[in-house]
Design a protein around this motif. Sequence first.
Motif, mmCIF file in Angstrom:
data_model
loop_
_atom_site.group_PDB
_atom_site.id
_atom_site.type_symbol
_atom_site.label_atom_id
_atom_site.label_comp_id
_atom_site.label_asym_id
_atom_site.label_seq_id
_atom_site.Cartn_x
_atom_site.Cartn_y
_atom_site.Cartn_z
ATOM 1 N N CYS A 37 0.852 -1.185 0.000
ATOM 2 C CA CYS A 37 0.000 0.000 0.000
ATOM 3 C C CYS A 37 0.885 1.232 0.000
ATOM 4 C CB CYS A 37 -0.903 0.022 1.228
ATOM 5 S SG CYS A 37 -1.870 1.552 1.356
ATOM 6 N N ILE A 38 0.629 2.115 -0.947
ATOM 7 C CA ILE A 38 1.323 3.398 -0.968
ATOM 8 C C ILE A 38 0.379 4.418 -0.356
ATOM 9 C CG2 ILE A 38 2.319 5.197 -2.421
ATOM 10 C CD1 ILE A 38 3.219 2.942 -4.290
ATOM 11 N N TYR A 39 0.753 4.893 0.826
ATOM 12 C CA TYR A 39 -0.101 5.819 1.560
ATOM 13 C C TYR A 39 0.362 7.246 1.235
ATOM 14 C CZ TYR A 39 -3.499 6.972 5.123
ATOM 15 O OH TYR A 39 -4.624 7.423 5.777
ATOM 16 N N GLY A 40 -0.427 7.900 0.391
ATOM 17 C CA GLY A 40 -0.052 9.221 -0.101
ATOM 18 C C GLY A 40 0.455 9.103 -1.526
ATOM 19 N N ALA A 41 -0.464 8.793 -2.444
ATOM 20 C CA ALA A 41 -0.076 8.519 -3.836
ATOM 21 C C ALA A 41 -0.050 9.810 -4.648
ATOM 22 C CB ALA A 41 -1.034 7.509 -4.463
ATOM 23 N N GLY A 42 0.757 10.772 -4.165
ATOM 24 C CA GLY A 42 0.968 12.009 -4.898
ATOM 25 C C GLY A 42 2.045 11.834 -5.948
ATOM 26 N N ALA A 43 2.928 12.814 -6.057
ATOM 27 C CA ALA A 43 3.929 12.781 -7.125
ATOM 28 C C ALA A 43 4.897 11.599 -6.966
ATOM 29 C CB ALA A 43 4.680 14.108 -7.163
ATOM 30 N N ILE A 44 5.520 11.480 -5.803
ATOM 31 C CA ILE A 44 6.468 10.373 -5.582
ATOM 32 C C ILE A 44 5.715 9.062 -5.399
ATOM 33 C CG2 ILE A 44 8.059 9.384 -3.886
ATOM 34 C CD1 ILE A 44 9.436 11.316 -5.759
ATOM 35 N N GLY A 45 4.654 9.076 -4.593
ATOM 36 C CA GLY A 45 3.881 7.854 -4.372
ATOM 37 C C GLY A 45 3.282 7.314 -5.653
ATOM 38 N N GLY A 46 2.812 8.212 -6.516
ATOM 39 C CA GLY A 46 2.272 7.776 -7.803
ATOM 40 C C GLY A 46 3.332 7.172 -8.700
ATOM 41 N N TYR A 47 4.503 7.786 -8.718
ATOM 42 C CA TYR A 47 5.637 7.256 -9.490
ATOM 43 C C TYR A 47 5.984 5.841 -9.024
ATOM 44 C CZ TYR A 47 10.624 6.853 -10.840
ATOM 45 O OH TYR A 47 11.842 6.428 -11.330
ATOM 46 N N LEU A 48 6.098 5.679 -7.713
ATOM 47 C CA LEU A 48 6.376 4.345 -7.174
ATOM 48 C C LEU A 48 5.256 3.369 -7.508
ATOM 49 C CD1 LEU A 48 7.848 4.956 -3.598
ATOM 50 C CD2 LEU A 48 8.947 3.719 -5.471
ATOM 51 N N GLY A 49 4.013 3.836 -7.411
ATOM 52 C CA GLY A 49 2.869 2.964 -7.665
ATOM 53 C C GLY A 49 2.879 2.388 -9.061
ATOM 54 N N VAL A 50 3.154 3.229 -10.049
ATOM 55 C CA VAL A 50 3.204 2.742 -11.439
ATOM 56 C C VAL A 50 4.342 1.748 -11.614
ATOM 57 C CG1 VAL A 50 3.583 3.395 -13.845
ATOM 58 C CG2 VAL A 50 2.122 4.818 -12.391
ATOM 59 N N GLN A 51 5.524 2.117 -11.139
ATOM 60 C CA GLN A 51 6.691 1.251 -11.341
ATOM 61 C C GLN A 51 6.521 -0.109 -10.656
ATOM 62 O OE1 GLN A 51 7.762 3.077 -13.873
ATOM 63 N NE2 GLN A 51 9.909 2.816 -13.296
ATOM 64 N N LEU A 52 6.029 -0.089 -9.415
ATOM 65 C CA LEU A 52 5.873 -1.347 -8.675
ATOM 66 C C LEU A 52 4.742 -2.200 -9.246
ATOM 67 C CD1 LEU A 52 6.369 -0.040 -5.023
ATOM 68 C CD2 LEU A 52 8.040 -1.237 -6.453
ATOM 69 N N ALA A 53 3.651 -1.563 -9.683
ATOM 70 C CA ALA A 53 2.551 -2.314 -10.292
ATOM 71 C C ALA A 53 3.012 -2.987 -11.575
ATOM 72 C CB ALA A 53 1.372 -1.384 -10.570
ATOM 73 N N GLN A 54 3.799 -2.286 -12.381
ATOM 74 C CA GLN A 54 4.294 -2.879 -13.624
ATOM 75 C C GLN A 54 5.283 -4.005 -13.362
ATOM 76 O OE1 GLN A 54 5.553 0.158 -16.516
ATOM 77 N NE2 GLN A 54 3.453 0.053 -17.299
ATOM 78 N N ALA A 55 5.890 -3.987 -12.156
ATOM 79 C CA ALA A 55 6.825 -5.066 -11.795
ATOM 80 C C ALA A 55 6.100 -6.272 -11.213
ATOM 81 C CB ALA A 55 7.851 -4.547 -10.792
ATOM 82 N N GLY A 56 4.758 -6.195 -11.110
ATOM 83 C CA GLY A 56 3.983 -7.354 -10.681
ATOM 84 C C GLY A 56 3.525 -7.339 -9.237
ATOM 85 N N ALA A 57 3.798 -6.251 -8.505
ATOM 86 C CA ALA A 57 3.340 -6.187 -7.117
ATOM 87 C C ALA A 57 1.842 -5.931 -7.066
ATOM 88 C CB ALA A 57 4.087 -5.074 -6.377
ATOM 89 N N ASP A 58 1.218 -6.383 -5.983
ATOM 90 C CA ASP A 58 -0.198 -6.125 -5.731
ATOM 91 C C ASP A 58 -0.282 -4.776 -5.010
ATOM 92 O OD1 ASP A 58 -2.839 -6.072 -5.036
ATOM 93 O OD2 ASP A 58 -2.810 -7.905 -3.841
ATOM 94 N N VAL A 59 -0.451 -3.711 -5.807
ATOM 95 C CA VAL A 59 -0.331 -2.349 -5.290
ATOM 96 C C VAL A 59 -1.699 -1.731 -5.047
ATOM 97 C CG1 VAL A 59 0.497 -0.009 -5.807
ATOM 98 C CG2 VAL A 59 1.892 -1.985 -6.431
ATOM 99 N N SER A 60 -1.846 -1.075 -3.890
ATOM 100 C CA SER A 60 -3.019 -0.253 -3.589
ATOM 101 C C SER A 60 -2.539 1.160 -3.283
ATOM 102 C CB SER A 60 -3.780 -0.799 -2.381
ATOM 103 O OG SER A 60 -4.215 -2.124 -2.608
ATOM 104 N N LEU A 61 -3.352 2.140 -3.674
ATOM 105 C CA LEU A 61 -2.984 3.537 -3.479
ATOM 106 C C LEU A 61 -4.000 4.232 -2.593
ATOM 107 C CD1 LEU A 61 -2.147 4.468 -7.192
ATOM 108 C CD2 LEU A 61 -0.609 3.512 -5.471
ATOM 109 N N VAL A 62 -3.520 4.977 -1.608
ATOM 110 C CA VAL A 62 -4.383 5.817 -0.787
ATOM 111 C C VAL A 62 -4.160 7.262 -1.211
ATOM 112 C CG1 VAL A 62 -4.944 6.598 1.546
ATOM 113 C CG2 VAL A 62 -4.347 4.197 1.145
ATOM 114 N N ALA A 63 -5.219 7.891 -1.650
ATOM 115 C CA ALA A 63 -5.143 9.277 -2.120
ATOM 116 C C ALA A 63 -6.471 9.945 -1.803
ATOM 117 C CB ALA A 63 -4.840 9.315 -3.618
ATOM 118 N N ARG A 64 -6.655 11.171 -2.325
ATOM 119 C CA ARG A 64 -7.896 11.890 -2.038
ATOM 120 C C ARG A 64 -8.172 12.894 -3.144
ATOM 121 N NH1 ARG A 64 -5.611 15.586 3.030
ATOM 122 N NH2 ARG A 64 -4.112 16.768 1.791
ATOM 123 N N GLY A 65 -9.365 13.459 -3.113
ATOM 124 C CA GLY A 65 -9.730 14.571 -3.978
ATOM 125 C C GLY A 65 -9.764 14.237 -5.459
ATOM 126 N N ALA A 66 -9.480 15.247 -6.273
ATOM 127 C CA ALA A 66 -9.551 15.106 -7.728
ATOM 128 C C ALA A 66 -8.560 14.081 -8.248
ATOM 129 C CB ALA A 66 -9.307 16.465 -8.386
#
Length: 324
Positions: A4-33
């Motif tokens: 789980c990436i808690y705070g999927a902003g600029a850095i968290g989002g970057y990590l989320g994409v890279q780790l998801a493409q590497a096959g991890a079971d990724v969840s993102l916590v974010a808010r708003g728009a």
Amino acid sequence: MKICIYGAGAIGGYLGVQLAQAGADVSLVARGAHLAAMRANGLKLLIGDEERVVHPRCTDNPAELGPQDFVIICLKAHSITGVIEAIQPLLGPHTRIVTAVNGIPYWYFYKHGNECEGSTLESIDPGGRQWRELGPERAIGCIVYPATEIEAPGVIRHVYGDRFPLGEASGEKSADVERLAALFVKAGLQAPILDRIRDEIWLKLWGNVCFNPISALTHATLDKICTDPSTRALSKAMMLETQSIAETFGVKFRVDVERRIEGARKVGAHKTSMLQDLERGRPMEIDPLVTVVQEMGRLTRIPTPTIDAVLALVTQRARIAGLY
């Protein structure tokens, strides 16, 4: 591996994409728009001319996700205390917390080995709540070197860098940190495992303690701060005070102060995160980057006159803007 990436902003989002493409079971916590856009269209990462899109689970309610193997906290450090209760459903018996935040982390004095062993720092962990309720034994240190930005809701642009050094507070190469580093490498990131993670924390903080507040006060970019004789001298004075404090805690700096300043100058016309926050009306990251160094100076009885002066000015600036 559940991450789980808690705070999927600029850095968290970057990590989320890279780790998801590497096959991890990724969840993102974010808010708003940003959250709404990710739910509707996935999370998009722009690297040069390349576009990568993933569709991980996205939520503003961590309780939906259940216990994770790793929770990577990518919030501004001053925001962590406010989400301690929300993080709890993500924590199983063996969950590790990866502190991908700037400044001194809450677990700093865990397995530190001096008279401050087990101490908490009020400026970054008010009342010691993170220590008690997240647990220092769960923590894995992580230093964030890449620069990224949210170009639009649900869209992250990578600016430069791919290095995320990792390390246990104890300095050991545990199975957990080796698993995490291997996943980062599979995701195309550099993730060296350091046996002295605190040295690297201070090396990054060494620049943040001065360049961030000076930029917020002057609106100057890194190249100007490091080239102008007066602000370069001010930066150096703050860094030397910081170095004296860190070395009292056993930290070893692998470069000297002039080389560190030159490294910042070569980054070019870059706005620091504190200046960006000021311009965008977001709370400024003063306590984790500056106040904490002053607090550790008080612990070591090392005077910090330059840090004290700049901290007083930038705190006043933030209060007037309603951002502190």
